[in-house]
Design a protein around this motif. Structure first.
Motif, PDB file in Angstrom:
ATOM      1  N   UNK A 140       0.837  -1.199   0.000  1.00 52.59           N
ATOM      2  CA  UNK A 140       0.000   0.000   0.000  1.00 52.59           C
ATOM      3  C   UNK A 140       0.876   1.255   0.000  1.00 52.59           C
ATOM      4  N   UNK A 141       0.781   2.057  -1.068  1.00 51.09           N
ATOM      5  CA  UNK A 141       1.653   3.226  -1.206  1.00 51.09           C
ATOM      6  C   UNK A 141       1.366   4.287  -0.157  1.00 51.09           C
ATOM      7  N   UNK A 142       0.093   4.519   0.129  1.00 56.54           N
ATOM      8  CA  UNK A 142      -0.267   5.537   1.122  1.00 56.54           C
ATOM      9  C   UNK A 142       0.292   5.210   2.501  1.00 56.54           C
ATOM     10  N   UNK A 143       0.361   3.919   2.807  1.00 57.59           N
ATOM     11  CA  UNK A 143       0.913   3.510   4.103  1.00 57.59           C
ATOM     12  C   UNK A 143       2.365   3.926   4.225  1.00 57.59           C
ATOM     13  N   UNK A 144       3.143   3.668   3.205  1.00 53.15           N
ATOM     14  CA  UNK A 144       4.576   3.975   3.270  1.00 53.15           C
ATOM     15  C   UNK A 144       4.845   5.473   3.181  1.00 53.15           C
ATOM     16  N   UNK A 145       3.988   6.199   2.452  1.00 56.07           N
ATOM     17  CA  UNK A 145       4.115   7.665   2.430  1.00 56.07           C
ATOM     18  C   UNK A 145       3.880   8.226   3.826  1.00 56.07           C
ATOM     19  N   UNK A 146       2.851   7.709   4.500  1.00 54.56           N
ATOM     20  CA  UNK A 146       2.536   8.172   5.842  1.00 54.56           C
ATOM     21  C   UNK A 146       3.646   7.820   6.828  1.00 54.56           C
ATOM     22  N   UNK A 147       4.190   6.613   6.723  1.00 50.95           N
ATOM     23  CA  UNK A 147       5.278   6.202   7.613  1.00 50.95           C
ATOM     24  C   UNK A 147       6.527   7.039   7.346  1.00 50.95           C
TER      25      UNK A 147
END
Length: 486
Positions: free
Chosen positions: A244-251
């Protein structure tokens, strides 16, 4: 510090001390009040899980809203604990506790009467904010009130034990409430508890005063809260899968923000982020230990719920009853924890707890199809939980000064909540990936779930193995030198 010592005694009377309080033993009413509140906070982190199908059908609510009914609470609780600790240091521990309790009660009413999914999710977010305030204040209240070493040992044991019990019986209570009454009472049941705790705090808790001149340090508070919120959001998004791209952007954003607040706090005389504590091996090892044991606690009940319901087609209520031995085992060990601490030392107690978790998760990692063996193994895991939490909070708070007990305990709680979110994110993804892979290969839902649950518990067994290494290190660091007094 010896293995038996939970915290050093303070030589002077701190400004936080109540006027009527003596350096001797304090009344137990304060422990009862904060213990009940902690039980409620942890119970609410799991009580909704089995109510989700009823909420979805009766409210109604879509799958995304149901996910955020859980995630909104976790997100706000995890991101505001550190700031909640600072608020309690600046404005007063009892005042912050009462404020958090009031916010929690109002939010519980909002959730209980919610007429749509948006109002329910908003109520859960507000509930998490209230839980962060009262939970951060609760641990610092224990550190401030119970200065006697033996009393503090008992108080920390009860506080951490009630948290474990609350999280494990939440599923049982949720199943009972949904079956017998309505999902709305999973929230409304908090109201009488909040009222009783509020009255108890006003009548029996000392009016803990703070030192004058301290500030909230809002710039650092905003950045740290945003960083922790981004981290929690990223971990929640990982439920969708490791890709999930949004997960890694947020992290990634969380890493940047938390690095920024670290630089902002370096060299500060009165920091929001107690970096000097993280330089102490016993503190940061305890913090990592809390992260690991919280992952095991939350993920074990999650995996077990999936196993009982999907593999053996148990109802929500029967699933809850099957998890009850896990909570009872935790209760028994919590009751004898002070004696265990005296006999084994805090480090030795943690080693024993981590070993129990490794045995329990190791058995469950085999992918057993036996309900009885699964229940017994979960009880072994449950027995290990207070044997880990009690020494970790005890050793972790041993270097925290009274005037910074809010942020010091808040940071420990932040590691604890982050561990819960991280555990569900990683273990949940392992479960989903394993199940999908097995189903694609032509396996049945029951077989696929059994394999996925086994793989999930294998991940928890790895966490328990790492915990044993940390426990041995802490045991070495806290062991009294030969010939030294206790």
């Amino acid at each position: 510090m010896t293995e038996q010592t939970l915290a050093p005694q303070t030589a002077e009377q701190d400004a936080e001390q109540a006027p009527a309080q003596t350096p001797g033993k304090a009344p137990w009413v304060t422990l009862v009040v904060v213990g009940v509140a902690q039980l409620m906070v942890m119970l609410d982190s799991t009580v909704v899980n089995v109510a989700l199908p009823s909420i979805g059908a009766q409210l109604p609510a879509d799958q995304e809203a149901l996910q955020w009914t859980i995630s909104a609470y976790v997100l706000m609780l995890g991101s505001l604990l550190l700031f909640g600790g600072r608020v309690s240091d600046v404005f007063g521990r009892r005042r912050t506790f009462l404020t958090g309790l009031s916010v929690f009660a109002v939010a519980s009413v909002l959730c209980g009467i919610a007429g749509n999914q948006e109002l329910l999710v908003a109520g859960r977010a507000i509930q998490g904010a209230g839980a962060a305030l009262l939970s951060a204040a609760a641990l610092s209240i224990i550190l401030a009130v119970y200065q006697d070493e033996e009393q503090r040992k008992i108080a920390l044991t009860a506080w951490s034990g009630l948290g474990v019990i609350g999280a494990t019986i939440g599923v049982v209570l949720g199943g009972l409430i949904v079956t017998a009454i309505s999902w709305r009472w999973a929230f409304l049941i908090n109201i009488p508890v909040c009222i009783a705790a509020f009255i108890g705090a006003l009548r029996g808790m000392p009016a803990l005063r703070t030192s004058s001149g301290r500030k909230l340090r809002l710039p650092s508070a905003i950045v740290s809260t945003a960083g922790l919120a981004a981290l929690s959001f990223g971990l929640i998004r990982l439920h969708e899968g490791f890709g999930d791209r949004n997960a890694w952007i947020s992290i990634g954003a969380a890493v940047v923000l938390l690095a920024a607040v670290t630089f902002m706090e370096i060299g500060q005389a009165d920091p929001l982020l107690p970096l000097h504590l993280l330089r102490k091996p016993t503190y940061w090892l305890s913090s990592v230990g809390l992260l690991l044991v919280a992952s095991v606690m939350i993920s074990s009940s999650f995996l077990a719920s999936m196993y009982f319901q999907r593999v053996h087609e148990m109802s929500a209520f029967v699933t809850g009853l099957s998890l009850l031995p896990m909570g009872l085992a935790a209760l028994v060990v919590a009751l004898v924890a002070p004696s265990l601490a005296n006999a084994l030392g805090l480090g030795g107690m943690y080693v024993a707890g981590a070993a129990l978790q490794l045995v329990g998760t190791g058995i469950l990692a085999t992918g057993t199809d036996s309900v009885s063996l699964t229940i017994v193994a979960l009880a072994v895991v449950g027995a290990g939980l207070p044997a880990c939490f009690v020494p970790l909070f005890g050793i972790g708070t041993s270097h925290v000064k009274l005037e910074e007990s809010g942020v010091g305990s808040g940071l420990l709680n932040t590691f604890n909540e982050t561990g819960a979110a991280l555990g569900i994110a990683v273990i949940g993804t392992i479960l989903a990936t394993s199940v999908d892979s097995r189903l694609d290969g032509g396996g049945s839902v029951a077989d696929a779930t059994t394999t996925g649950v086994g793989n999930g518990f294998l991940g928890l067994a790895v966490c328990s193995g790492i915990a044993i290494v940390i426990a041995l290190a802490l045991r070495s660091l806290t062991r009294a030198p030969k010939g030294a007094g206790a």
